[in-house]
Write a protein that holds these residues in place. Structure first.
Motif, PDB file in Angstrom:
ATOM      1  N   ALA A   2       0.546  -0.765  -0.123  1.00 40.98           N
ATOM      2  CA  ALA A   2       0.316  -0.022  -0.044  1.00 40.98           C
ATOM      3  C   ALA A   2       1.084   1.700   0.107  1.00 40.98           C
ATOM      4  CB  ALA A   2      -1.316   0.317   1.419  1.00 40.98           C
ATOM      5  N   LYS A   3       1.053   2.830  -1.184  1.00 41.49           N
ATOM      6  CA  LYS A   3       0.917   3.760  -0.701  1.00 41.49           C
ATOM      7  C   LYS A   3       0.513   4.038   0.254  1.00 41.49           C
ATOM      8  CE  LYS A   3       3.955   2.896  -4.120  1.00 41.49           C
ATOM      9  NZ  LYS A   3       5.576   3.782  -4.867  1.00 41.49           N
ATOM     10  N   TYR A   4      -0.955   4.367   1.290  1.00 34.09           N
ATOM     11  CA  TYR A   4      -1.121   4.693   1.713  1.00 34.09           C
ATOM     12  C   TYR A   4       0.065   5.552   3.051  1.00 34.09           C
ATOM     13  CZ  TYR A   4      -3.561   6.267   6.216  1.00 34.09           C
ATOM     14  OH  TYR A   4      -4.692   7.002   7.033  1.00 34.09           O
ATOM     15  N   LYS A   5      -0.463   6.840   3.734  1.00 31.63           N
ATOM     16  CA  LYS A   5       0.737   7.537   3.992  1.00 31.63           C
ATOM     17  C   LYS A   5      -0.296   7.973   5.766  1.00 31.63           C
ATOM     18  CE  LYS A   5       5.311  10.474   5.398  1.00 31.63           C
ATOM     19  NZ  LYS A   5       6.089  11.027   4.781  1.00 31.63           N
ATOM     20  N   LYS A   6      -0.108   8.177   5.980  1.00 35.64           N
ATOM     21  CA  LYS A   6      -1.040   9.339   7.338  1.00 35.64           C
ATOM     22  C   LYS A   6      -0.647  10.555   7.162  1.00 35.64           C
ATOM     23  CE  LYS A   6      -2.560   6.619  11.265  1.00 35.64           C
ATOM     24  NZ  LYS A   6      -2.218   6.961  12.896  1.00 35.64           N
ATOM     25  N   LYS A   7      -1.119  11.594   6.643  1.00 36.36           N
ATOM     26  CA  LYS A   7      -0.708  13.024   7.030  1.00 36.36           C
ATOM     27  C   LYS A   7      -1.042  13.112   8.697  1.00 36.36           C
ATOM     28  CE  LYS A   7      -4.632  13.347   3.421  1.00 36.36           C
ATOM     29  NZ  LYS A   7      -5.530  14.184   2.228  1.00 36.36           N
ATOM     30  N   PRO A   8       0.622  13.916   7.963  1.00 35.84           N
ATOM     31  CA  PRO A   8       0.810  15.371   9.482  1.00 35.84           C
ATOM     32  C   PRO A   8      -0.501  15.650  10.389  1.00 35.84           C
ATOM     33  CG  PRO A   8       1.842  15.656   8.194  1.00 35.84           C
ATOM     34  CD  PRO A   8       0.871  15.004   6.899  1.00 35.84           C
ATOM     35  N   GLU A   9      -1.204  16.068  10.102  1.00 35.25           N
ATOM     36  CA  GLU A   9      -2.913  16.413  10.953  1.00 35.25           C
ATOM     37  C   GLU A   9      -3.156  15.075  11.888  1.00 35.25           C
ATOM     38  OE1 GLU A   9      -4.298  16.693   6.570  1.00 35.25           O
ATOM     39  OE2 GLU A   9      -2.619  17.139   7.724  1.00 35.25           O
ATOM     40  N   LYS A  10      -2.757  14.435  10.828  1.00 34.92           N
ATOM     41  CA  LYS A  10      -3.582  13.270  11.132  1.00 34.92           C
ATOM     42  C   LYS A  10      -3.165  12.086  12.525  1.00 34.92           C
ATOM     43  CE  LYS A  10      -7.596  12.457   8.372  1.00 34.92           C
ATOM     44  NZ  LYS A  10      -8.311  12.079   6.795  1.00 34.92           N
ATOM     45  N   MET A  11      -1.659  12.859  12.482  1.00 33.51           N
ATOM     46  CA  MET A  11      -0.569  11.552  13.417  1.00 33.51           C
ATOM     47  C   MET A  11      -1.066  12.459  14.484  1.00 33.51           C
ATOM     48  SD  MET A  11       2.553  11.308  10.700  1.00 33.51           S
ATOM     49  CE  MET A  11       3.321  10.682  10.813  1.00 33.51           C
ATOM     50  N   THR A  12      -1.068  11.042  15.677  1.00 34.44           N
ATOM     51  CA  THR A  12      -0.674  11.321  17.346  1.00 34.44           C
ATOM     52  C   THR A  12       0.523  12.234  17.152  1.00 34.44           C
ATOM     53  OG1 THR A  12       0.907   9.267  17.451  1.00 34.44           O
ATOM     54  CG2 THR A  12      -1.774   9.454  17.669  1.00 34.44           C
ATOM     55  N   PRO A  13       1.252  13.045  18.576  1.00 32.15           N
ATOM     56  CA  PRO A  13       2.519  13.533  19.002  1.00 32.15           C
ATOM     57  C   PRO A  13       3.405  12.228  19.029  1.00 32.15           C
ATOM     58  CG  PRO A  13       0.719  13.809  20.440  1.00 32.15           C
ATOM     59  CD  PRO A  13       0.274  12.699  19.612  1.00 32.15           C
ATOM     60  N   GLU A  14       3.053  11.058  19.220  1.00 28.52           N
ATOM     61  CA  GLU A  14       4.262  10.082  19.011  1.00 28.52           C
ATOM     62  C   GLU A  14       4.784   9.965  18.028  1.00 28.52           C
ATOM     63  OE1 GLU A  14       1.609   9.098  20.790  1.00 28.52           O
ATOM     64  OE2 GLU A  14       2.177   9.879  23.115  1.00 28.52           O
ATOM     65  N   GLU A  15       3.854   9.566  16.660  1.00 27.38           N
ATOM     66  CA  GLU A  15       4.002   9.272  15.346  1.00 27.38           C
ATOM     67  C   GLU A  15       4.782  10.424  15.008  1.00 27.38           C
ATOM     68  OE1 GLU A  15       0.606   6.662  14.366  1.00 27.38           O
ATOM     69  OE2 GLU A  15       0.105   8.395  14.526  1.00 27.38           O
ATOM     70  N   LEU A  16       4.285  11.688  15.267  1.00 27.87           N
ATOM     71  CA  LEU A  16       5.157  13.146  14.804  1.00 27.87           C
ATOM     72  C   LEU A  16       6.677  12.848  14.982  1.00 27.87           C
ATOM     73  CD1 LEU A  16       2.380  15.689  15.043  1.00 27.87           C
ATOM     74  CD2 LEU A  16       3.569  14.685  12.859  1.00 27.87           C
ATOM     75  N   ALA A  17       6.839  12.518  16.269  1.00 29.69           N
ATOM     76  CA  ALA A  17       8.102  12.440  17.066  1.00 29.69           C
ATOM     77  C   ALA A  17       9.222  11.772  16.297  1.00 29.69           C
ATOM     78  CB  ALA A  17       7.802  12.330  18.888  1.00 29.69           C
ATOM     79  N   VAL A  18       8.171  10.146  16.000  1.00 27.95           N
ATOM     80  CA  VAL A  18       9.462   9.833  15.391  1.00 27.95           C
ATOM     81  C   VAL A  18       9.590   9.724  14.166  1.00 27.95           C
ATOM     82  CG1 VAL A  18       8.802   7.213  14.571  1.00 27.95           C
ATOM     83  CG2 VAL A  18       8.322   7.340  16.728  1.00 27.95           C
ATOM     84  N   GLU A  19       8.663  10.138  13.555  1.00 27.87           N
ATOM     85  CA  GLU A  19       8.768  10.888  11.921  1.00 27.87           C
ATOM     86  C   GLU A  19       9.479  11.958  11.707  1.00 27.87           C
ATOM     87  OE1 GLU A  19       7.828   9.744   8.617  1.00 27.87           O
ATOM     88  OE2 GLU A  19       7.599   8.476   9.880  1.00 27.87           O
ATOM     89  N   LYS A  20       9.534  12.443  12.719  1.00 29.41           N
ATOM     90  CA  LYS A  20      10.974  13.608  13.059  1.00 29.41           C
ATOM     91  C   LYS A  20      12.493  13.045  13.193  1.00 29.41           C
ATOM     92  CE  LYS A  20      12.151  18.131  15.369  1.00 29.41           C
ATOM     93  NZ  LYS A  20      12.086  18.740  17.086  1.00 29.41           N
ATOM     94  N   MET A  21      12.539  12.303  14.127  1.00 32.79           N
ATOM     95  CA  MET A  21      13.277  11.289  14.265  1.00 32.79           C
ATOM     96  C   MET A  21      14.288  11.034  13.111  1.00 32.79           C
ATOM     97  SD  MET A  21      14.432   8.393  16.895  1.00 32.79           S
ATOM     98  CE  MET A  21      13.904   8.803  17.865  1.00 32.79           C
ATOM     99  N   LYS A  22      13.207  10.466  12.430  1.00 35.04           N
ATOM    100  CA  LYS A  22      14.200   8.859  11.294  1.00 35.04           C
ATOM    101  C   LYS A  22      14.163  10.173  10.288  1.00 35.04           C
ATOM    102  CE  LYS A  22      11.061   7.649   9.096  1.00 35.04           C
ATOM    103  NZ  LYS A  22       9.195   6.634   8.253  1.00 35.04           N
ATOM    104  N   LEU A  23      13.799  11.729   9.388  1.00 34.50           N
ATOM    105  CA  LEU A  23      14.174  12.282   9.347  1.00 34.50           C
ATOM    106  C   LEU A  23      15.709  13.159   9.648  1.00 34.50           C
ATOM    107  CD1 LEU A  23      11.032  14.588   7.235  1.00 34.50           C
ATOM    108  CD2 LEU A  23      12.829  13.322   6.866  1.00 34.50           C
ATOM    109  N   GLU A  24      15.866  13.027  11.025  1.00 36.42           N
ATOM    110  CA  GLU A  24      16.819  14.242  11.606  1.00 36.42           C
ATOM    111  C   GLU A  24      18.279  13.064  11.213  1.00 36.42           C
ATOM    112  OE1 GLU A  24      16.421  15.184  15.859  1.00 36.42           O
ATOM    113  OE2 GLU A  24      15.042  16.141  15.343  1.00 36.42           O
ATOM    114  N   ILE A  25      18.136  11.520  11.089  1.00 34.49           N
ATOM    115  CA  ILE A  25      18.845  10.392  11.594  1.00 34.49           C
ATOM    116  C   ILE A  25      19.156  10.421   9.620  1.00 34.49           C
ATOM    117  CG2 ILE A  25      19.395   7.957  11.291  1.00 34.49           C
ATOM    118  CD1 ILE A  25      17.432   8.301  13.674  1.00 34.49           C
ATOM    119  N   ALA A  26      18.105  10.594   8.586  1.00 33.85           N
ATOM    120  CA  ALA A  26      18.980  10.404   7.481  1.00 33.85           C
ATOM    121  C   ALA A  26      19.324  12.021   7.059  1.00 33.85           C
ATOM    122  CB  ALA A  26      17.417  10.754   6.604  1.00 33.85           C
ATOM    123  N   ASP A  27      18.861  12.988   7.446  1.00 34.32           N
ATOM    124  CA  ASP A  27      20.053  13.790   7.203  1.00 34.32           C
ATOM    125  C   ASP A  27      21.927  14.113   7.960  1.00 34.32           C
ATOM    126  OD1 ASP A  27      18.355  15.651   5.759  1.00 34.32           O
ATOM    127  OD2 ASP A  27      18.143  16.364   7.583  1.00 34.32           O
TER     128      ASP A  27
END
Length: 67
Positions: A2-27
């Protein structure tokens, strides 16, 4: 797959924190531009594993520090 991805406005604070961490690590690993241009699905298995490994280590370290 599936290509489904939650939109940021529908993500929980924990999910947003994990996404932010993933981007920081990728950088930090020099993969940030590739992720921003092409998306996570265009990373190789090795690159994805590196991001996941660093992320796991950081989460484990945070958990140990809280104990």
């Amino acid at each position: 797959m599936a290509k489904y991805k939650k939109k940021p406005e529908k993500m929980t604070p924990e999910e947003l924190a994990v996404e932010k961490m993933k981007l920081e690590i990728a950088d930090e690993l020099g993969l940030g531009d590739k992720v921003k241009e092409k998306g996570w699905e265009n990373l190789t298995a090795r690159e994805t594993g590196r991001v996941g490994g660093v992320m796991s280590r950081r989460l484990r370290d945070k958990k140990l520090q809280k104990s």
